[in-house]
Design a protein around this motif. Structure first.
Motif, PDB file in Angstrom:
ATOM      1  N   SER A 159      72.444  56.842  36.081  1.00 45.97           N
ATOM      2  CA  SER A 159      72.078  56.304  37.400  1.00 45.97           C
ATOM      3  C   SER A 159      72.795  57.017  38.551  1.00 45.97           C
ATOM      4  O   SER A 159      72.231  57.177  39.633  1.00 45.97           O
ATOM      5  N   ALA A 160      74.034  57.476  38.303  1.00 49.12           N
ATOM      6  CA  ALA A 160      74.772  58.137  39.389  1.00 49.12           C
ATOM      7  C   ALA A 160      74.150  59.488  39.775  1.00 49.12           C
ATOM      8  O   ALA A 160      74.506  60.066  40.803  1.00 49.12           O
TER       9      ALA A 160
ATOM     10  N   HIS B  82      71.189  59.791  40.681  1.00 51.07           N
ATOM     11  CA  HIS B  82      70.171  59.521  41.699  1.00 51.07           C
ATOM     12  C   HIS B  82      70.495  60.280  42.984  1.00 51.07           C
ATOM     13  O   HIS B  82      69.631  60.953  43.569  1.00 51.07           O
ATOM     14  N   GLN B  83      71.758  60.197  43.419  1.00 47.56           N
ATOM     15  CA  GLN B  83      72.169  60.811  44.677  1.00 47.56           C
ATOM     16  C   GLN B  83      71.973  62.334  44.645  1.00 47.56           C
ATOM     17  O   GLN B  83      71.418  62.916  45.578  1.00 47.56           O
TER      18      GLN B  83
ATOM     19  N   PHE C 271      80.861  63.653  42.352  1.00 49.67           N
ATOM     20  CA  PHE C 271      79.895  62.890  41.559  1.00 49.67           C
ATOM     21  C   PHE C 271      80.395  61.458  41.466  1.00 49.67           C
ATOM     22  O   PHE C 271      81.501  61.230  40.968  1.00 49.67           O
ATOM     23  N   SER C 272      79.612  60.532  41.972  1.00 54.61           N
ATOM     24  CA  SER C 272      79.964  59.131  41.852  1.00 54.61           C
ATOM     25  C   SER C 272      81.413  58.879  42.285  1.00 54.61           C
ATOM     26  O   SER C 272      82.224  58.378  41.502  1.00 54.61           O
ATOM     27  N   GLU C 273      81.750  59.282  43.512  1.00 54.01           N
ATOM     28  CA  GLU C 273      83.075  59.051  44.105  1.00 54.01           C
ATOM     29  C   GLU C 273      84.200  59.874  43.471  1.00 54.01           C
ATOM     30  O   GLU C 273      85.361  59.691  43.788  1.00 54.01           O
TER      31      GLU C 273
END
Ligand SMILES: [Zn+2]
Length: 443
Positions: free
Chosen positions: A357-358, A360-361, A415-417
């Motif tokens: 899901s991460a 997506h960005q 990636f994802s923070e």
């Protein structure tokens, strides 16, 4: 015993090179298919060499030319065989050295994880070892990091086809229209497939590694890979760390020899991942680095939507709103349409599976770069035809800087923070500058 391999790519005639070199007679278990194509009936030369290896028995031996003599390995397990690749067929088998003195200090291959890679390229193809040797020459000092991301090729060899082979018959019949092929082999360091990755963060670092490696190879030794696919992105585990490896340089080319190459040679790659332009009959090349980056976008997209996690396919996928399963079976027209629908849709949204899901960005940001870049290109083409006397410029390599290495690194370094590893002082410096700009803006 390993089951019979089916004939490789779905195009071209069933062409089986009949190898007559003496060293090929040693591996008795490595039999090549017996039924020869009825080349007399063929109306044109085959575009592809399809080869068939009837059976490979675990434990059987394979001898090949090495330096001034020969060397033998024992075959263990088939790891890969290609499908749907334009221009060649490839097989990768895990092997061990079969020399009589195979102990550390006496044999340079002792204890190493080796694979034997066999393919049937046309005689004009540069061997991947030549590309990798050039990389090794350049990867010194601050550039040494890149070696973690490239295959390690210990040796390679070419075996020509015999005079009475179907190959030679095709050549006699079609002359210059037929490109001779030979058996090319190499012994390489064994790498792990993407399916061995355990977290989305590991996947992200591997993809980011691929961008950095691709940029380095394009910038310094000036080589273009031209076949980015899920199968060519591998993983090297070294000292407990995982590195993304850009593997399989069989279809690569020297950037400076791009002039004078025909369109048919530009159209390379693995179909589901090819850049959308390359599916169009009107596309005339040349192959640019942005085509490889577009391929990487499809690799990430297909992994994140077709798979539940790196080693498990999503069995429900075909019922979903954006089914990509057909990308593996349909032709160019279908793929061109589907890819153009993604690129030119301002509101496009990826639907990755939960594990991914991460992504997506990343996918949304990369698609936006494609959208803006191709929209700018369309506008440029229109303007050019409206005002033929005006000199306009458009950077085709990067879609006028909208789809460039800079954009990829800017999007993918986090990636994802989490900050991912950026290799080499060049990109580290660029990113520091960027972060500074951002801090200034926040003030
Ligand atoms: Zn040995």
């Amino acid at each position: 015993m390993i089951k019979q391999l089916h004939a490789l790519p779905p195009v071209g005639l069933g062409l089986i090179p009949e190898l007559e070199a003496p060293f090929m007679k040693d591996p008795a278990s490595l039999k090549y298919g017996q039924k020869l194509p009825e080349f007399e009936k063929a109306k044109g030369p085959p575009s592809n060499a399809i080869f068939e290896i009837k059976e490979i028995e675990e434990g059987s031996k394979f001898t090949f030319p090495y330096k001034d003599g020969t060397r033998t390995v024992q075959l263990q397990r088939i790891l890969f065989r290609s499908h749907g690749i334009i221009g060649r067929g490839t097989i990768v088998v895990r092997v061990v050295c079969a020399c009589t003195h195979c102990v550390p200090n006496q044999c340079d291959w002792s204890g190493k994880k080796l694979v034997l890679k066999l393919s049937f390229p046309s005689v004009s193809r540069v061997p991947e070892q030549a590309f990798m040797d050039r990389c090794k020459e350049k990867a010194k000092g601050e550039h040494a990091w890149v070696l973690n991301h490239l295959p390690d090729i210990y040796c390679s060899f070419d075996i020509p086809c015999g005079e009475r082979s179907p190959q030679a018959n095709f050549k006699k019949k079609f002359e210059d229209k037929y490109e001779m092929r030979f058996l090319r082999g190499s012994i390489q360091d064994e790498l792990q497939p993407l399916s061995t990755l355990e977290t989305a963060l590991e996947c992200a670092q591997v993809f980011y590694d691929i961008v950095q490696c691709h940029h380095w190879v394009h910038t310094y030794p000036r080589i273009l890979h031209r076949d980015i696919s899920d199968g060519n992105i591998m993983v090297r585990v070294k000292d407990g760390k995982k590195y993304g490896v850009l593997n399989d340089w069989d279809l690569a080319m020297w950037l400076d020899e791009r002039e004078g190459i025909s369109t048919s040679q530009f159209r390379t790659g693995t179909r589901p991942y090819m850049a959308h332009e390359q599916h169009s009959p009107d596309w005339e090349g040349p192959h640019r680095y942005r085509h490889d980056m577009e391929s990487l976008f499809y690799v990430i997209l297909l992994l994140a939507t077709l798979f539940s996690n790196p080693c498990e396919k999503d069995h429900e996928h075909s019922k979903k709103r954006q089914p990509y399963t057909k990308w593996f079976t349909q032709g160019d027209e279908f793929l061109y349409d589907k890819k153009a629908l993604i690129i030119f849709d301002f509101l496009w949204q990826p639907i990755p599976n939960q594990f991914f899901s991460a992504f997506h960005q990343w996918l949304k940001s990369l698609q936006r770069c494609l959208y803006v870049g191709f929209t700018a290109y369309k506008y440029f083409v229109e303007l050019q035809s409206d005002t033929p006397n005006q000199v306009l410029s458009f950077n085709d390599d990067t879609l006028d800087d909208h789809f460039s290495y800079d954009k990829f690194v800017l999007i993918m370094h986090r990636f994802s923070e989490e900050d991912l590893a950026t290799h080499g002082s060049e990109w580290q410096g660029k990113l520091r500058g960027l972060q500074k700009d951002e801090d200034e803006r926040k003030k």
